[in-house]
Design an enzyme around this catalytic site. Sequence first.
Site, PDB file in Angstrom:
ATOM      1  N   ASP A 182       9.680  41.246  12.191  1.00 15.85           N
ATOM      2  CA  ASP A 182       9.737  40.473  13.437  1.00 15.85           C
ATOM      3  C   ASP A 182       8.984  41.158  14.562  1.00 15.85           C
ATOM      4  OD1 ASP A 182      11.521  42.583  13.636  1.00 15.85           O
ATOM      5  OD2 ASP A 182      13.311  41.341  13.734  1.00 15.85           O
ATOM      6  N   ASN A 203      25.967  41.749  15.420  1.00 14.60           N
ATOM      7  CA  ASN A 203      26.424  40.362  15.301  1.00 14.60           C
ATOM      8  C   ASN A 203      26.102  39.761  13.927  1.00 14.60           C
ATOM      9  OD1 ASN A 203      23.680  39.985  15.398  1.00 14.60           O
ATOM     10  ND2 ASN A 203      23.665  38.713  17.243  1.00 14.60           N
ATOM     11  N   HIS A 225      23.075  39.695  12.477  1.00 14.02           N
ATOM     12  CA  HIS A 225      21.713  39.183  12.278  1.00 14.02           C
ATOM     13  C   HIS A 225      20.933  40.063  11.303  1.00 14.02           C
ATOM     14  CE1 HIS A 225      19.750  41.463  15.970  1.00 14.02           C
ATOM     15  NE2 HIS A 225      19.782  42.233  14.902  1.00 14.02           N
ATOM     16  N   GLU A 269      19.490  35.082  14.178  1.00 14.91           N
ATOM     17  CA  GLU A 269      20.740  35.237  14.911  1.00 14.91           C
ATOM     18  C   GLU A 269      21.811  34.289  14.362  1.00 14.91           C
ATOM     19  OE1 GLU A 269      20.860  37.719  16.711  1.00 14.91           O
ATOM     20  OE2 GLU A 269      19.567  37.725  18.466  1.00 14.91           O
TER      21      GLU A 269
HETATM   22  P1  PGA Z   1      19.622  49.094  14.882  1.00 10.24           P
HETATM   23  O1  PGA Z   1      19.263  47.557  14.787  1.00 10.24           O
HETATM   24  O2  PGA Z   1      19.026  49.762  13.688  1.00 10.24           O
HETATM   25  O3  PGA Z   1      18.995  49.547  16.165  1.00 10.24           O
HETATM   26  O4  PGA Z   1      21.114  49.189  14.897  1.00 10.24           O
HETATM   27  C1  PGA Z   1      19.463  46.873  13.603  1.00 10.24           C
HETATM   28  C2  PGA Z   1      19.177  45.416  13.794  1.00 10.24           C
HETATM   29  O5  PGA Z   1      19.349  44.886  14.918  1.00 10.24           O
HETATM   30  O6  PGA Z   1      18.795  44.759  12.814  1.00 10.24           O
END
Ligand code: PGA
Length: 241
Positions: free
Chosen positions: A67, A136, A138, A143
Amino acid sequence: MKRIICKDYNEVSRLGAFMFAQQIWSKPDSVLGFATGGTPVGMYRYLVDMYKDGMVDFSAVTTFNLDEYYPMSKSHKQSYDYFMWDNLFSHINVKRENVFLPNGGAADAQKACDEYEHKLTLHGGVDLQLLGIGNNGHIAFNEPCDELHVKTHVIELTEDTIEANARFFDSRDDVPRKALTMGLGSIMKARRIVMLITGKAKTPVVKQMFSGMITPQIPASLLQLHPDVTVVLDTEAAGEL
Ligand code: PGA
């Protein structure tokens, strides 16, 4: 889904790097799927070290990232393009023309998504995909919502994600509100998936992901349908399993 519980972040990172190295040893022209965020930084450090020690050769590898924020120029320090060059690509021998990220600077976001999906297909899909998970649930920027997209698409970031990512920006207001992200179908087409999860904040979502139920409110729960997923966790993240 296979799970491997490691002592801490360092061990998770080392195992993740080893899995990617193994993929390249068995297929030097592998298509690798990479991710951004705090979690993979340690794994990328290990891969750089392995490259410097002559253990792994990226010269025939192709990479696709999950992304990118939108709108976002490549040169912005918080772009995922910048992150990948800073943490990994500048330190290894991957060829610039073999590196792909969604184009956050495109005038037409949907066209950029369609082109990205097309490139992914032309390259025969991803051999090994790295994933993290948001607090959350995702994966990439898919999302929680009522309906999930199959292909690469434009998405509005949720307040949870804006909050979680604000730590990388000068202020919360600077976090872009949109992103271009591979869809659940693009991700599920990867032949193998490795997901790295560390830290206490992820414990509740890990429990939901392994609950045996599938819901678009926890996009990562869909991975339960994939035939080859390895989740590598530290003991903190695994807490309630
Ligand atoms: P993080 O993010 O590795 O900074 O916890 C993971 C994500 O949002 O997929």
